[in-house]
Enzyme design. Structure first.
Site, PDB file in Angstrom:
ATOM      1  N   ARG A 172     -38.473  41.247  16.747  1.00  0.00           N
ATOM      2  CA  ARG A 172     -37.403  41.324  15.741  1.00  0.00           C
ATOM      3  C   ARG A 172     -36.508  42.565  15.845  1.00  0.00           C
ATOM      4  NH1 ARG A 172     -39.233  39.765   9.767  1.00  0.00           N
ATOM      5  NH2 ARG A 172     -40.406  41.712   9.927  1.00  0.00           N
ATOM      6  N   ASP A 173     -36.639  43.344  16.909  1.00  0.00           N
ATOM      7  CA  ASP A 173     -35.719  44.473  17.073  1.00  0.00           C
ATOM      8  C   ASP A 173     -35.465  44.746  18.557  1.00  0.00           C
ATOM      9  OD1 ASP A 173     -33.995  46.448  16.228  1.00  0.00           O
ATOM     10  OD2 ASP A 173     -35.532  47.972  15.957  1.00  0.00           O
ATOM     11  N   LEU A 174     -35.096  43.690  19.264  1.00  0.00           N
ATOM     12  CA  LEU A 174     -34.830  43.819  20.695  1.00  0.00           C
ATOM     13  C   LEU A 174     -33.433  44.402  20.900  1.00  0.00           C
ATOM     14  CD1 LEU A 174     -36.329  40.403  21.827  1.00  0.00           C
ATOM     15  CD2 LEU A 174     -37.328  42.667  22.152  1.00  0.00           C
TER      16      LEU A 174
END
Length: 338
Positions: A172-174
């Protein structure tokens, strides 16, 4: 966490002392340790802060027994009294510690310091993050070298994400900041602080940080469903978008939503799925048609229009590379001598 900007310990020859623990004072004084809430476990020698985020701070440290240089991440002392933040910090370490993969940074230890501050140690990576790699003059947007090398990096990130999905975790934070490029070709996906379990539930249930409502991730690289903020709508395809955003930036030098004026404009573009066509963002750069199709499918606003798994995206990227379709082309008129 990279150590290049502070201490180039990666270039120090291996040495042996043959006694434990190794003596030596912390490189952070007692007043600063007390003021900032820095844990100082006896088996580690703590160095000055390398960097920090919204939740925690990272320090280089020396394991006094193994002579191994590690990164120590600690929870910011101001978050100690908030159960959701404290539990979320511990969850990050426990999730990362279970994801044993060559492209996921290893976690060595999770503990609570004598001052009550939780911390965990992990591999100290010697290199640069992918954001700096992309900004380097050696990797100019549009160059064949940037494209080929960058695709190889992203394929390794895909390996890490595909493994995490197999284990029931979405990142969820690429974004480029969370990908480390090591000095000797190692690639690590970092910072699992916003990860969410999709096959199990945390012990704290709906009170867990990963279950909180609201936008999750970095707005320039997040999928529309992440911007809309309902955790139940986020799944493996949200990470496919994040990987697509990495590809988009590799190819064009831009991010999928363009250049928003402010955070509100950025969220407006993200929630509305207002992805700029790659050919517009990459104006003046030759982008092979097949690569354009791959990137735009990965960053499709609707989940159903994206690759449904990371493995599907990987297959198309590998086929593209193996086919030599990334190589520059030149056209000649009929009858021309070549």
């Amino acid at each position: 966490m990279s150590a290049r900007d502070k201490d180039d310990v990666g270039s120090v020859p291996v040495y042996v002392i043959e006694s434990i623990p190794v003596r030596g004072d912390h490189r952070v004084g007692p007043d600063e340790r007390e003021r900032e809430g820095i844990p100082a476990p006896p088996h580690l020698r703590i160095g000055p802060e390398l960097g920090h985020g919204a939740m925690g701070h990272v320090h280089p440290a020396l394991d006094r027994n193994l002579l191994r240089h590690v990164a120590l991440k600690r929870l910011d002392k101001h978050h100690l009294g908030v159960d959701m933040y404290r539990d979320g910090f511990i969850a990050e370490a426990q999730i990362t510690g279970q994801l044993e993969h060559p492209n996921i940074v290893p976690v060595h230890e999770l503990a609570v310091g004598d001052n009550g501050v939780p911390y965990f140690t992990m591999k100290l990576v010697h290199g640069v993050d992918f954001k700096k790699w992309l900004a380097s003059p050696e990797h100019l947007a549009g160059s064949a070298e940037r494209l080929e090398q960058g695709l190889e990096i992203i394929l390794k990130v895909c390996d890490a994400v595909a493994y995490a999905h197999h284990r029931g975790v979405i990142h969820r934070d690429l974004k480029p900041d969370n990908v480390m490029v090591g000095d000797f070709g190692q690639i690590y996906l970092m910072d699992w602080g916003l990860a969410r379990l999709v096959k199990t539930k945390p012990a704290s249930g709906q009170r867990a940080q990963m279950e909180a409502q609201g936008p999750v991730g970095t707005v320039t690289h997040m999928a529309p469903e992440q911007a809309l903020g309902n955790p139940d709508d986020m799944d493996e395809r949200s990470d496919v978008f994040g990987l697509g955003a990495l590809l988009y930036e590799l190819v064009s030098g831009q991010t999928p939503y363009g250049r928003p004026r402010n955070i509100n404009d950025a969220l407006f573009r993200a929630t509305g799925g207002k992805v700029i066509p790659l050919e517009t963002a990459a104006f003046g750069i030759h982008v092979p048609q097949r690569l354009n199709e791959i990137v735009m499918k990965a960053v499709a606003p609707a989940k159903t229009d994206r690759y449904q798994t990371v493995v599907e995206l990987q297959k198309d990227l590998r086929d593209f590379l193996r086919g030599g379709m990334h190589l520059p082309t030149e056209r000649y008129e009929a009858g021309s001598l070549i």
